[in-house]
Design a protein around this motif. Sequence first.
Motif, PDB file in Angstrom:
ATOM      1  N   ILE A 279       0.885  -1.227  -0.115  1.00 22.30           N
ATOM      2  CA  ILE A 279       0.110  -0.031   0.067  1.00 22.30           C
ATOM      3  C   ILE A 279       0.923   1.285  -0.046  1.00 22.30           C
ATOM      4  O   ILE A 279       0.633   2.243  -0.665  1.00 22.30           O
ATOM      5  N   PHE A 280       1.935   1.250   0.750  1.00 23.57           N
ATOM      6  CA  PHE A 280       2.754   2.424   0.948  1.00 23.57           C
ATOM      7  C   PHE A 280       3.864   2.446   0.061  1.00 23.57           C
ATOM      8  O   PHE A 280       4.596   3.824   0.146  1.00 23.57           O
ATOM      9  N   PHE A 281       4.288   1.681  -0.543  1.00 19.69           N
ATOM     10  CA  PHE A 281       5.548   1.791  -1.237  1.00 19.69           C
ATOM     11  C   PHE A 281       5.709   2.771  -2.269  1.00 19.69           C
ATOM     12  O   PHE A 281       6.943   3.140  -2.639  1.00 19.69           O
ATOM     13  N   GLN A 282       4.598   3.067  -2.936  1.00 17.83           N
ATOM     14  CA  GLN A 282       4.986   4.347  -3.941  1.00 17.83           C
ATOM     15  C   GLN A 282       4.419   5.647  -3.425  1.00 17.83           C
ATOM     16  O   GLN A 282       4.376   6.674  -4.172  1.00 17.83           O
ATOM     17  N   VAL A 283       4.427   5.652  -2.048  1.00 19.61           N
ATOM     18  CA  VAL A 283       4.279   7.044  -1.517  1.00 19.61           C
ATOM     19  C   VAL A 283       5.488   7.891  -1.693  1.00 19.61           C
ATOM     20  O   VAL A 283       6.392   7.613  -1.385  1.00 19.61           O
ATOM     21  N   ALA A 284       5.377   9.153  -2.054  1.00 17.27           N
ATOM     22  CA  ALA A 284       6.464   9.911  -2.493  1.00 17.27           C
ATOM     23  C   ALA A 284       6.622  10.844  -1.143  1.00 17.27           C
ATOM     24  O   ALA A 284       5.861  11.174  -0.334  1.00 17.27           O
ATOM     25  N   ASP A 285       8.102  11.043  -1.035  1.00 19.07           N
ATOM     26  CA  ASP A 285       8.317  12.106  -0.113  1.00 19.07           C
ATOM     27  C   ASP A 285       7.702  13.530  -0.063  1.00 19.07           C
ATOM     28  O   ASP A 285       7.177  13.749  -1.294  1.00 19.07           O
ATOM     29  N   VAL A 286       7.631  13.961   1.057  1.00 20.62           N
ATOM     30  CA  VAL A 286       7.168  15.469   0.971  1.00 20.62           C
ATOM     31  C   VAL A 286       8.225  16.275   1.434  1.00 20.62           C
ATOM     32  O   VAL A 286       9.392  15.838   2.138  1.00 20.62           O
ATOM     33  N   PRO A 287       8.202  17.808   1.175  1.00 23.12           N
ATOM     34  CA  PRO A 287       9.236  18.656   2.077  1.00 23.12           C
ATOM     35  C   PRO A 287       9.576  18.390   3.335  1.00 23.12           C
ATOM     36  O   PRO A 287       8.785  18.361   4.394  1.00 23.12           O
ATOM     37  N   GLY A 288      10.615  18.106   3.723  1.00 19.92           N
ATOM     38  CA  GLY A 288      11.351  17.643   5.089  1.00 19.92           C
ATOM     39  C   GLY A 288      11.382  16.487   5.557  1.00 19.92           C
ATOM     40  O   GLY A 288      11.768  16.172   6.650  1.00 19.92           O
ATOM     41  N   ILE A 289      10.723  15.619   4.839  1.00 12.74           N
ATOM     42  CA  ILE A 289      10.473  14.136   5.058  1.00 12.74           C
ATOM     43  C   ILE A 289      11.382  13.478   4.074  1.00 12.74           C
ATOM     44  O   ILE A 289      10.579  13.340   3.082  1.00 12.74           O
ATOM     45  N   VAL A 290      12.459  12.622   4.548  1.00 17.72           N
ATOM     46  CA  VAL A 290      13.067  11.669   3.394  1.00 17.72           C
ATOM     47  C   VAL A 290      12.490  10.156   3.728  1.00 17.72           C
ATOM     48  O   VAL A 290      12.589   9.684   4.899  1.00 17.72           O
ATOM     49  N   GLY A 291      11.848   9.207   2.841  1.00 19.39           N
ATOM     50  CA  GLY A 291      11.598   7.986   3.032  1.00 19.39           C
ATOM     51  C   GLY A 291      10.268   8.141   3.469  1.00 19.39           C
ATOM     52  O   GLY A 291       9.846   7.025   4.766  1.00 19.39           O
ATOM     53  N   LEU A 292       9.148   8.806   3.485  1.00 18.07           N
ATOM     54  CA  LEU A 292       7.857   8.801   3.922  1.00 18.07           C
ATOM     55  C   LEU A 292       7.466   7.374   3.735  1.00 18.07           C
ATOM     56  O   LEU A 292       6.596   6.977   4.585  1.00 18.07           O
ATOM     57  N   ASN A 293       7.515   6.717   2.387  1.00 18.44           N
ATOM     58  CA  ASN A 293       6.993   5.348   2.335  1.00 18.44           C
ATOM     59  C   ASN A 293       7.329   4.578   3.421  1.00 18.44           C
ATOM     60  O   ASN A 293       6.349   3.798   3.748  1.00 18.44           O
ATOM     61  N   TRP A 294       8.614   4.191   3.629  1.00 17.40           N
ATOM     62  CA  TRP A 294       9.135   3.095   4.568  1.00 17.40           C
ATOM     63  C   TRP A 294       8.732   3.622   6.162  1.00 17.40           C
ATOM     64  O   TRP A 294       8.299   2.545   6.931  1.00 17.40           O
ATOM     65  N   ARG A 295       8.623   4.999   6.318  1.00 16.62           N
ATOM     66  CA  ARG A 295       8.115   5.414   7.941  1.00 16.62           C
ATOM     67  C   ARG A 295       6.629   4.786   7.876  1.00 16.62           C
ATOM     68  O   ARG A 295       6.421   4.436   9.049  1.00 16.62           O
ATOM     69  N   LEU A 296       5.629   5.196   6.698  1.00 19.28           N
ATOM     70  CA  LEU A 296       4.462   4.679   7.017  1.00 19.28           C
ATOM     71  C   LEU A 296       4.414   3.087   7.122  1.00 19.28           C
ATOM     72  O   LEU A 296       3.698   2.699   7.893  1.00 19.28           O
ATOM     73  N   MET A 297       5.347   2.405   6.383  1.00 25.65           N
ATOM     74  CA  MET A 297       5.189   1.074   6.556  1.00 25.65           C
ATOM     75  C   MET A 297       5.728   0.646   8.056  1.00 25.65           C
ATOM     76  O   MET A 297       4.812  -0.339   8.600  1.00 25.65           O
ATOM     77  N   MET A 298       6.375   0.958   8.530  1.00 27.89           N
ATOM     78  CA  MET A 298       6.935   0.922   9.896  1.00 27.89           C
ATOM     79  C   MET A 298       5.938   1.185  10.874  1.00 27.89           C
ATOM     80  O   MET A 298       5.716   0.614  11.806  1.00 27.89           O
ATOM     81  N   ALA A 299       5.451   2.265  10.973  1.00 25.19           N
ATOM     82  CA  ALA A 299       4.469   2.799  11.816  1.00 25.19           C
ATOM     83  C   ALA A 299       3.076   2.233  11.709  1.00 25.19           C
ATOM     84  O   ALA A 299       2.594   2.170  12.741  1.00 25.19           O
TER      85      ALA A 299
END
Length: 630
Positions: A279-299
């Motif tokens: 679900i989250f692997f294609q989530v793009a980064d936003v300003p100030g957050i690098v790796g938003l996709n894997w952060r959402l996966m882990m959380a």
Amino acid sequence: MSLKAEGLLGDPVFEERENITDFPREPFVPQRTWGTAAERARRNLNAKLSNPLAGFTASELRTQGRNFAIMHEMGDTSDIRAFELGAVLAQAPERYAAVEGLTAPEKELLRREFANRWSQPWKMYAVVALCSLSAAVQGMDETVVNGAQIFYKPQFGIADNGSRSSWLAGLVNAAPYLCCAVLGSWLTVPFNHHFGRRGTIFLTCCFSAITCLWQGFVNTWWHMLLARFMLGLGIGPKSSTVPVYAAETAPPAIRGALVMQWQAWTAFGIFLGYAADLIFFQVADVPGIVGLNWRLMMASAMFPALVVCCFVFLCPESPRWYMGQKRYYKAYESMRTLRHHKIQAARDLYYMHTLLEAENAMKLGQNKIIEMITVPRNRRAMLASEIVMFLQQFCGVNVISYYSSEIFLEAKFSPKAAFSASLGWGVINWLFALPAFYTIDTFGRRNLLLTTFPLMALAMFFTGFSFYIPESSHSARIGCIALGTYLFGIVYSPGEGPVPFTYSAEAYPLYVRSYGMALATATTWFFNFILGVTWPSLRNAFTPTGAFCWYAAWNIVGWWLILMFLPETKGKTLEELDQVFSVPTRFHAKYGLRQIPYFVKRYLLGRNVKPEILYEKEETVPVQDLRFHA
């Protein structure tokens, strides 16, 4: 004296033994001659636990039940009557029709208990839901890292194939299981003692939720290592407590199914982890957050844990825990919410009380941990339990669970295809765990393992050698690699998946069972850590083909260990299990080896040979000679 007078003529066990042909046999040694007098006394005490109420008359049981209710102030006259009848029913629940004093509606209620075993109060179903969700938390905690590591390793500078990076990547991945092995699993006993079963589940799910959220905010590999190590405090005690909580609250008719669901719903949690990655692997980064996709996966793994925390205290506490705390009326209140009628509650509670009294009689003057090693019966149970717990990891299953996305990427899958293939493996792992609810008690624990381990070895070999398919044959290459992992999941899920926890929970005598289960869970988490931390380096050193063949070889070794050292425990009472584990190890090893020519002659050559009977039921000491405090 004649065979008939000895009670052997007409005995199918004796007659089968006398008709065994076509293979050499060990001379039969009567089981009751094995061991010293002290060891035979321990066996008799263990056998006593199979039914501590055997031998008492209905009148004596009524008196015992009434005295118990009055002593512990269980309630009014109707409650005292419930304990009088419950004590009689506890001796033989299936003989409810012959118990005097039961009304026709009460007998009908008891009949439905056997005829429709899944007709339970809603609080019992709340417990089922709690245990299922707790298992799903476990599975999701373990597998969201499968896809996340593809993205955070380059960000943390540990993505290259060098030795240092490989070991660091493995260590970060396996950190929770190191914590489980050295700390988490051993906290089970103090957590359960001080906080109860519900309190332990609440605390461990809080640890899981907090650390999963924590993992989403880290920015270095060592910070991720610390967060994942602390996750082990949520995984370890929960993995020991939830099956125990299920067993202590469930009525006997569904107890095995409830304990078994731990593995099935852990597999469902594994599937959820893969789904979150996709679900989250294609989530793009936003300003100030690098790796938003894997952060959402882990959380994302925090959400099932939060659900458990919100409703765990709506479920009743384990009556067994209340009784261990000497809070008998609270135990009765809890049991009443888990049964349709107070007579059922009184029956199960009084039987629980007699078992606790019998356990107290097992204090034979030696440390229980030492007795796990020094008492031969316990040592053989420990050997068998440790074998299945070790093999649950070294069969190689968690190589796929934790690294499947990387494995599929190395096989030249596209990122989306790799995540989708991992999700497919999660679905198979869950669906094929469900048949074990039936097969584990019909086909048997040992037979399941002896059948599935060779198939797991073949699946591992097939997967490993599929990497030799040229990349030019892209479809065939990725199809064979995916097929090999799926075939492995199909044969693992109903066999080595559910068997180890079930086997370990029943192999030990009751008086050392909590210690045995703590050791069993610590063992499986320790080897889980070894497998997780070594796979990246193993894959680099051996290539994927060699690494898969390494674990295929362990499946072959495992088959021989199971054949020689793992007795069958299916459908046996505590008395019979005590006899099974009193057979000397060398006798059982030779018996296992003799099963090979028997199998060849009967199933391959079609010869009419009968199976060898290794165990004969030992005579039990009359209950009058084994009073609780003798």
